[in-house]
Design a protein around this motif. Structure first.
Motif, PDB file in Angstrom:
ATOM      1  N   ALA A  25      11.317   8.991 -16.725  1.00  0.00           N
ATOM      2  CA  ALA A  25      12.034   9.591 -15.487  1.00  0.00           C
ATOM      3  C   ALA A  25      13.226   8.344 -15.304  1.00  0.00           C
ATOM      4  CB  ALA A  25      11.226   9.517 -14.236  1.00  0.00           C
TER       5      ALA A  25
ATOM      6  N   SER B   5       6.865  15.232 -11.752  1.00  0.00           N
ATOM      7  CA  SER B   5       7.867  14.365 -11.764  1.00  0.00           C
ATOM      8  C   SER B   5       8.165  14.393 -10.231  1.00  0.00           C
ATOM      9  CB  SER B   5       9.172  14.275 -12.604  1.00  0.00           C
ATOM     10  OG  SER B   5      10.233  13.167 -12.296  1.00  0.00           O
TER      11      SER B   5
ATOM     12  N   SER C  63       9.038   8.790 -11.117  1.00  0.00           N
ATOM     13  CA  SER C  63       7.814   8.901 -11.875  1.00  0.00           C
ATOM     14  C   SER C  63       7.513  10.174 -12.492  1.00  0.00           C
ATOM     15  CB  SER C  63       6.485   8.546 -10.884  1.00  0.00           C
ATOM     16  OG  SER C  63       6.252   9.475  -9.963  1.00  0.00           O
ATOM     17  N   ILE C  64       6.729  10.207 -13.687  1.00  0.00           N
ATOM     18  CA  ILE C  64       6.445  11.499 -14.307  1.00  0.00           C
ATOM     19  C   ILE C  64       5.021  11.038 -14.960  1.00  0.00           C
ATOM     20  CG2 ILE C  64       7.348  10.348 -16.642  1.00  0.00           C
ATOM     21  CD1 ILE C  64       8.802  13.314 -16.825  1.00  0.00           C
TER      22      ILE C  64
ATOM     23  N   THR D  93      14.881  13.648 -16.131  1.00  0.00           N
ATOM     24  CA  THR D  93      13.618  13.675 -16.815  1.00  0.00           C
ATOM     25  C   THR D  93      13.776  13.975 -18.288  1.00  0.00           C
ATOM     26  OG1 THR D  93      13.096  15.695 -15.929  1.00  0.00           O
ATOM     27  CG2 THR D  93      12.067  13.832 -14.606  1.00  0.00           C
TER      28      THR D  93
ATOM     29  N   ALA E 248      14.596  10.479  -9.748  1.00  0.00           N
ATOM     30  CA  ALA E 248      13.361  10.769 -10.394  1.00  0.00           C
ATOM     31  C   ALA E 248      12.663   9.370 -10.459  1.00  0.00           C
ATOM     32  CB  ALA E 248      13.479  11.330 -11.846  1.00  0.00           C
TER      33      ALA E 248
END
Length: 371
Positions: free
Chosen positions: A132, A187, A175-176, A139, A173
């Motif tokens: 991300a 995400s 986090s993933i 992403t 974005a």
């Protein structure tokens, strides 16, 4: 003479017992080199005493802000941000082979397809890596090669939209993560107040039938964690200091609870960061930057919803990241601004972290990843 031999036997036995009770774990520290760090650090952690020792420094890596180790423990992936504009997209995803002694051997890198890459995850089967980017709100999904390297991105999703606050004028974005079965990718986007959901189809990210969970305007979702034994996701929100509990109801995810991460009488500024769930699913922990604490929640045995227990000072400033030791007995908090990693022993029955007396000084620590 008999006493002498008895003494020798006792010494040998005590040595064996000590060896059995001592296990040295290794963990890597991601940092901001723009704030004085030298790259990725490798530390030893004594799981009996909680002591930390720095063993190696891997220099020449620009702002390795987040790290993730492959499920087979053979490879490490890092998202990096060059201090100067040397890549139009703003950053890289880098792959390393982990040697037997923990040393990192560079394999290759690919562009991040977005500025300020901030998070990375590896699929449960180790075949894909996803990242991300905060600055561009993208992403991207990468296929892993046979030697642990990465191909150029197989797909990149560019988020759209904005939010309520000045921090939310564009997508971010933050986090993933792959789902536990590896068939979906989630995400959190701080800029649009959404937890986005993608299906993994033909080596690409495709918006799911439920493409996102919309959160409260101005919440600013940052990180999230899956409950280990239930269809529950805990999302920590940077901008309104809350954790939202999401439950899978039928085919869709729904918000079922919101809880504060700070005491109600706290009047200062606070920005939540990281979140983790204990391996048994009984406790949830989150980090508060500003209040500079770890919040402790107890989970309901049936609903898995949260009950606020307490907050514990991280004994430093700006705990951007923290982690739980592999055996779940310790919590390690990385204070970015004061440059210290502090070790807490977790009380088994209450789940409350208690200062162990151990810490280490390292500049700008922003990610902790156990090997």
């Amino acid at each position: 003479m008999l006493k002498f031999y008895i003494g020798i036997i006792c010494m040998l036995l005590s040595g064996c017992i000590f060896a059995q009770n001592t296990k040295i774990e290794k963990f890597y520290v991601g940092t901001f080199t723009s704030e004085g760090a030298e790259g990725i650090y490798l530390c030893n952690f004594d799981s009996a005493t909680g002591e930390i020792a720095l063993t190696k420094t891997f220099k020449g890596i620009d702002n390795p802000s987040f790290l993730k180790i492959s499920p087979d423990k053979n490879f490490l992936y890092a998202v990096t941000r060059p201090q100067e504009k040397i890549e139009e997209s703003g950053g890289y995803l880098q792959a390393y082979k982990i040697e037997k002694d923990g040393s990192l051997k560079f394999i290759n890198k690919q562009v991040s397809n977005g500025s300020d890459p901030c998070h990375v995850d590896v699929s449960p089967d180790g075949k894909f890596v996803a990242i991300a980017t905060y600055g561009s709100g993208t992403t991207s999904l990468y296929q892993v090669t046979e030697n642990g390297g990465i191909n150029s991105a197989a797909s990149t999703i560019v988020n759209t939209g904005s939010g309520l606050t000045s921090r939310q004028k564009a997508p971010h974005a933050h986090s993933i993560k792959f789902s536990k079965n590896g068939k979906q990718v989630f995400s959190a986007d701080l800029g649009t107040d959404k937890l986005n959901i993608f299906d993994l189809k033909k080596s690409k990210l495709v918006p799911a039938k439920q493409p996102f969970v919309k959160l409260t305007p101005g919440a600013g979702p940052r990180h999230f964690a899956f409950h280990p034994h239930a269809n529950i996701i805990y999302v920590i929100n940077e901008l309104n200091s809350t954790v939202y509990v999401l439950e899978k109801q039928g085919k869709n995810w729904e918000v079922v609870q919101s809880v504060l991460t700070i005491p109600e009488n706290f009047s200062g500024e606070n920005y939540c960061a990281d979140i983790h769930v204990s391996a048994d699913g009984k406790f949830v922990y989150g980090s508060n930057r500003g209040h500079n604490s770890i919040v402790v929640f107890k989970t309901d045995p049936l609903t898995k919803q949260l009950e606020f227990i307490t907050t514990v000072s991280t004994r430093g400033d700006w705990p951007r990241n923290f982690t739980l030791s592999p055996d779940g007995k310790f919590l390690l908090a990385a204070n970015q601004r004061t440059g210290n990693i502090v070790v807490f022993k977790i009380e088994k029955n209450t789940g409350i972290p208690e200062f162990s007396g151990n810490e280490i000084k390292l500049p700008a620590p922003v990610c902790l990843e156990f090997l």
